[in-house]
Scaffold this motif. Structure first.
Motif, PDB file in Angstrom:
ATOM      1  N   PRO A  74      42.810  38.717  42.376  1.00  0.00           N
ATOM      2  CA  PRO A  74      42.948  40.055  41.801  1.00  0.00           C
ATOM      3  C   PRO A  74      42.101  40.300  40.550  1.00  0.00           C
ATOM      4  O   PRO A  74      41.744  41.428  40.268  1.00  0.00           O
ATOM      5  N   ASP A  75      41.788  39.236  39.816  1.00  0.00           N
ATOM      6  CA  ASP A  75      41.083  39.450  38.550  1.00  0.00           C
ATOM      7  C   ASP A  75      39.571  39.458  38.698  1.00  0.00           C
ATOM      8  O   ASP A  75      38.851  39.474  37.713  1.00  0.00           O
ATOM      9  N   ILE A  76      39.104  39.456  39.949  1.00  0.00           N
ATOM     10  CA  ILE A  76      37.656  39.331  40.147  1.00  0.00           C
ATOM     11  C   ILE A  76      36.901  40.496  39.506  1.00  0.00           C
ATOM     12  O   ILE A  76      35.837  40.310  38.913  1.00  0.00           O
ATOM     13  N   ILE A  77      37.491  41.696  39.571  1.00  0.00           N
ATOM     14  CA  ILE A  77      36.805  42.855  39.000  1.00  0.00           C
ATOM     15  C   ILE A  77      36.696  42.695  37.487  1.00  0.00           C
ATOM     16  O   ILE A  77      35.628  42.889  36.902  1.00  0.00           O
ATOM     17  N   ALA A  78      37.807  42.294  36.856  1.00  0.00           N
ATOM     18  CA  ALA A  78      37.778  42.099  35.404  1.00  0.00           C
ATOM     19  C   ALA A  78      36.729  41.064  35.018  1.00  0.00           C
ATOM     20  O   ALA A  78      35.973  41.256  34.068  1.00  0.00           O
ATOM     21  N   ASP A  79      36.671  39.965  35.780  1.00  0.00           N
ATOM     22  CA  ASP A  79      35.698  38.919  35.461  1.00  0.00           C
ATOM     23  C   ASP A  79      34.266  39.454  35.554  1.00  0.00           C
ATOM     24  O   ASP A  79      33.451  39.210  34.670  1.00  0.00           O
ATOM     25  N   LEU A  80      34.010  40.198  36.630  1.00  0.00           N
ATOM     26  CA  LEU A  80      32.654  40.724  36.815  1.00  0.00           C
ATOM     27  C   LEU A  80      32.307  41.746  35.739  1.00  0.00           C
ATOM     28  O   LEU A  80      31.197  41.742  35.198  1.00  0.00           O
ATOM     29  N   VAL A  81      33.265  42.616  35.422  1.00  0.00           N
ATOM     30  CA  VAL A  81      32.995  43.648  34.416  1.00  0.00           C
ATOM     31  C   VAL A  81      32.749  43.012  33.060  1.00  0.00           C
ATOM     32  O   VAL A  81      31.782  43.338  32.366  1.00  0.00           O
ATOM     33  N   MET A  82      33.596  42.049  32.685  1.00  0.00           N
ATOM     34  CA  MET A  82      33.452  41.445  31.364  1.00  0.00           C
ATOM     35  C   MET A  82      32.140  40.657  31.253  1.00  0.00           C
ATOM     36  O   MET A  82      31.608  40.504  30.165  1.00  0.00           O
ATOM     37  N   ARG A  83      31.647  40.182  32.393  1.00  0.00           N
ATOM     38  CA  ARG A  83      30.380  39.470  32.379  1.00  0.00           C
ATOM     39  C   ARG A  83      29.228  40.437  32.060  1.00  0.00           C
ATOM     40  O   ARG A  83      28.245  40.072  31.440  1.00  0.00           O
ATOM     41  N   ASP A  84      29.392  41.692  32.512  1.00  0.00           N
ATOM     42  CA  ASP A  84      28.275  42.632  32.461  1.00  0.00           C
ATOM     43  C   ASP A  84      28.199  43.501  31.205  1.00  0.00           C
ATOM     44  O   ASP A  84      27.197  44.173  30.998  1.00  0.00           O
TER      45      ASP A  84
ATOM     46  N   ARG B  22      39.111  43.730  28.238  1.00  0.00           N
ATOM     47  CA  ARG B  22      39.665  42.999  29.385  1.00  0.00           C
ATOM     48  C   ARG B  22      41.094  43.421  29.754  1.00  0.00           C
ATOM     49  O   ARG B  22      41.345  43.717  30.927  1.00  0.00           O
ATOM     50  N   VAL B  25      40.917  46.573  31.706  1.00  0.00           N
ATOM     51  CA  VAL B  25      40.409  46.406  33.083  1.00  0.00           C
ATOM     52  C   VAL B  25      41.491  45.778  33.940  1.00  0.00           C
ATOM     53  O   VAL B  25      41.762  46.221  35.055  1.00  0.00           O
ATOM     54  N   GLN B  29      42.529  47.620  37.285  1.00  0.00           N
ATOM     55  CA  GLN B  29      41.596  47.259  38.353  1.00  0.00           C
ATOM     56  C   GLN B  29      42.171  47.481  39.748  1.00  0.00           C
ATOM     57  O   GLN B  29      41.474  47.970  40.649  1.00  0.00           O
TER      58      GLN B  29
END
Ligand code: ZN
Lengths: 350, 188
Positions: A74-84, B22, B25, B29
């Motif tokens: 579920p947190d994949i979007i957060a991880d990708l966004v925070m990376r960018d 974070r 998000v 999300q």
């Protein structure tokens, strides 16, 4: 479910259809819910309608959920966004001046001279701002007037305050925020600037440093939304008008506790290379431990009963402003808190 | 997380603290992703849109006027991104799209013994894809996650009353074909 099990969607008890669907969606008052249940018990037609509808809706739901693969991380979007994302650059004073000047220049060199007056007024604003900055810089070191046991006492920013009274002490800050510091608490007021412009860094305008001990704080909301921070050795709590509790210990393994009665508090780790924060809401608390330079921040959990009682009592005392009457009440609470540590639960005296 | 806590985080982000983004998000999300899924019907595209939503929101965060309305604002961005994605898609697929949906009722009566909801489900799914957008998005959202009418109202920016009436009407439309199929099946 057989395909021959004929059920026209517009069943026999048409007037019940909407009710039954609302019942299925849990969007019905408890009264109506009972009514629908009673009808479903009695009416075969509606019971069948409900059964079939519910089954079909579940089939659809299952198929759609399967299609969108809700099982993925579920947190994949957060991880990708925070990376960018890059960090925002807070707008500095010189940037603001530059903006204003370029706006003025734009109007000045516009062919339509009607904008002259506007340009002039913007320039005046800029000059005013610059002047204000100069004046502000001169009068930078200012004493903070706090109220201790009914007396106004000017203190220097960051001047240490040590509480030695058994019953603790009430302290009022210039912004009307009230602190109750318990015995042996050691802290300082770093700044309490109520006139700060809204745009300046919100963390630095109102802050306390808690070296060790226990504080209950009632933060008065700031008109310009300036936050109030309590800085502990391994954590920092930032609030915008709330009642909360902070305690911290010193030594090699530091522990900080933050609890909230009402409102919300942002708690962050402090330390070298330590990034992480959590948000506490009404009646929640968290613990921050540090050991060997690693800071651990627990996710929020329900406020412990002893802290809840302490904060409730602090709230009572806060509303009626005479410190003389509230000190003994809180003194009781503090004793109560020590008792409740030994696991005996006593009700708060009325 | 209350609206106040959200506003706090937003102002922290604007003050240069990117790590405060974070929790925001993480909170939204799933809703954003499912909203995009409901509108586009394509999970991988929806994930791209969800990511884009948060990036666009981050870049234009200083344009958010009321910081307690971060959620509604975010949903608005998602809807806009989905609409432009749908427009792009439409231009690409318009010529092939003319194959009308007619064949399903003919298929089912040929094997009337098929039970256990298999056929029913595919009829419903096909019909769901063909419903007018205002019903389709709403129903998909409801089936994907059992959101309350209030939540759906915020996500789609329509009044709660309209959510209720459209869900009712949508469910009726969804089963219109099924009723016909069942009638034909009964006649055989
Ligand atoms: Zn009935």
């Amino acid at each position: 479910m057989s395909i021959n099990e004929f059920c026209c969607y517009r069943g026999c008890c048409t007037e019940w259809e909407q009710e039954i669907l609302l019942y299925m969606d849990h969007e019905i008052s408890p009264d109506s819910c009972e009514r629908v249940q009673r009808h479903l018990d009695r009416c075969d037609e509606c019971a069948r309608f409900y059964r079939i509808m519910d089954r079909e809706e579940q089939l659809l739901s299952g198929r759609l959920r399967h299609q969108v693969e809700l099982t993925t991380e579920p947190d994949i979007i957060a991880d990708l966004v925070m990376r960018d994302i890059p960090a925002f650059q807070p707008i500095t004073f010189s940037q603001r001046v530059k903006e204003q000047v370029s706006a003025a220049a734009f109007y000045l060199f516009d062919r339509d001279r009607r904008h002259y007056s506007l340009a002039a007024s913007i320039l005046i604003c800029v000059c005013g701002l610059l002047l204000a900055m100069r004046v502000g810089n001169v009068a930078e070191v200012q004493n903070i007037n706090i109220v201790r046991t009914g007396q106004v006492i000017p203190i220097a920013p960051k001047e240490p305050i040590f509480i030695y009274l058994d019953e603790g002490e009430f302290i009022q800050l210039p912004d009307d925020s009230v602190i109750y510091a318990m015995k042996d608490t050691y802290f300082s007021v770093n700044s309490c600037n109520m006139d700060a412009p809204e745009s300046s860094s919100i963390n630095e305008e109102r802050s306390l440093q808690l070296f060790s001990g226990k504080l209950c704080i009632d933060v008065s909301p700031h008109p310009a939304k300036i936050g109030f921070s309590v800085i502990c050795p391994n954590a920092k709590a930032t609030v915008f008008g709330t009642q909360f509790y902070v305690s911290t210990t010193t030594g090699p393994s530091k522990t900080t506790e933050v609890g909230v009665r009402v409102g919300s508090v942002m708690v962050e780790k402090r330390g070298k290379n330590q990034v992480g924060l959590t948000i506490l809401e009404n009646k929640e608390m968290t613990t921050i431990n540090s050991f060997n330079g690693v800071v651990n921040l627990r996710s929020p959990y329900p406020l412990r009963p002893d802290l809840r009682r302490l904060l409730d009592c602090f709230n009572e005392a806060r509303r009626d402003r005479s410190a003389r009457r509230m000190l003994p009440v809180l003194h009781l609470t503090e004793n109560l808190k020590n008792v409740s540590k030994d696991d005996s639960m006593l009700p708060l005296p009325e | 997380m209350t609206k106040n806590a959200e506003a706090t985080l937003v102002s922290q982000v604007l003050n240069g603290r990117r790590e405060c983004y974070r929790p925001l998000v993480e909170k939204y999300q799933m809703k954003i992703y499912l909203l995009a899924c409901s509108m586009l019907g394509n999970p991988s595209e929806a994930q791209d849109i969800a990511q884009e939503t948060f990036l666009v929101a981050y870049k234009s965060l200083n344009q958010l006027k009321d910081q307690t309305k971060f959620g509604s604002w975010l949903f608005g961005i998602t809807r806009n991104l989905c609409y432009s994605a749908m427009r792009r898609q439409k231009i690409k697929t318009e010529p092939i799209d003319s194959v009308a949906y007619q064949d399903i009722p003919n298929v089912v009566p040929m094997r009337p013994s098929e039970e256990n909801g298999v056929d029913i489900l595919s009829i419903l799914m096909k019909r769901l894809d063909d419903l007018p957008e205002k019903y389709r998005v709403l129903l998909r959202l409801k089936y994907l996650e059992d959101y309350s009418y209030q939540e759906i109202s915020e996500m789609l920016d329509i009044p709660v009353d309209l959510v209720r009436s459209r869900l009712f009407e949508g469910r009726r439309l969804l089963r219109e074909d099924l009723d016909n199929v069942r009638r034909i099946a009964n006649e055989h």
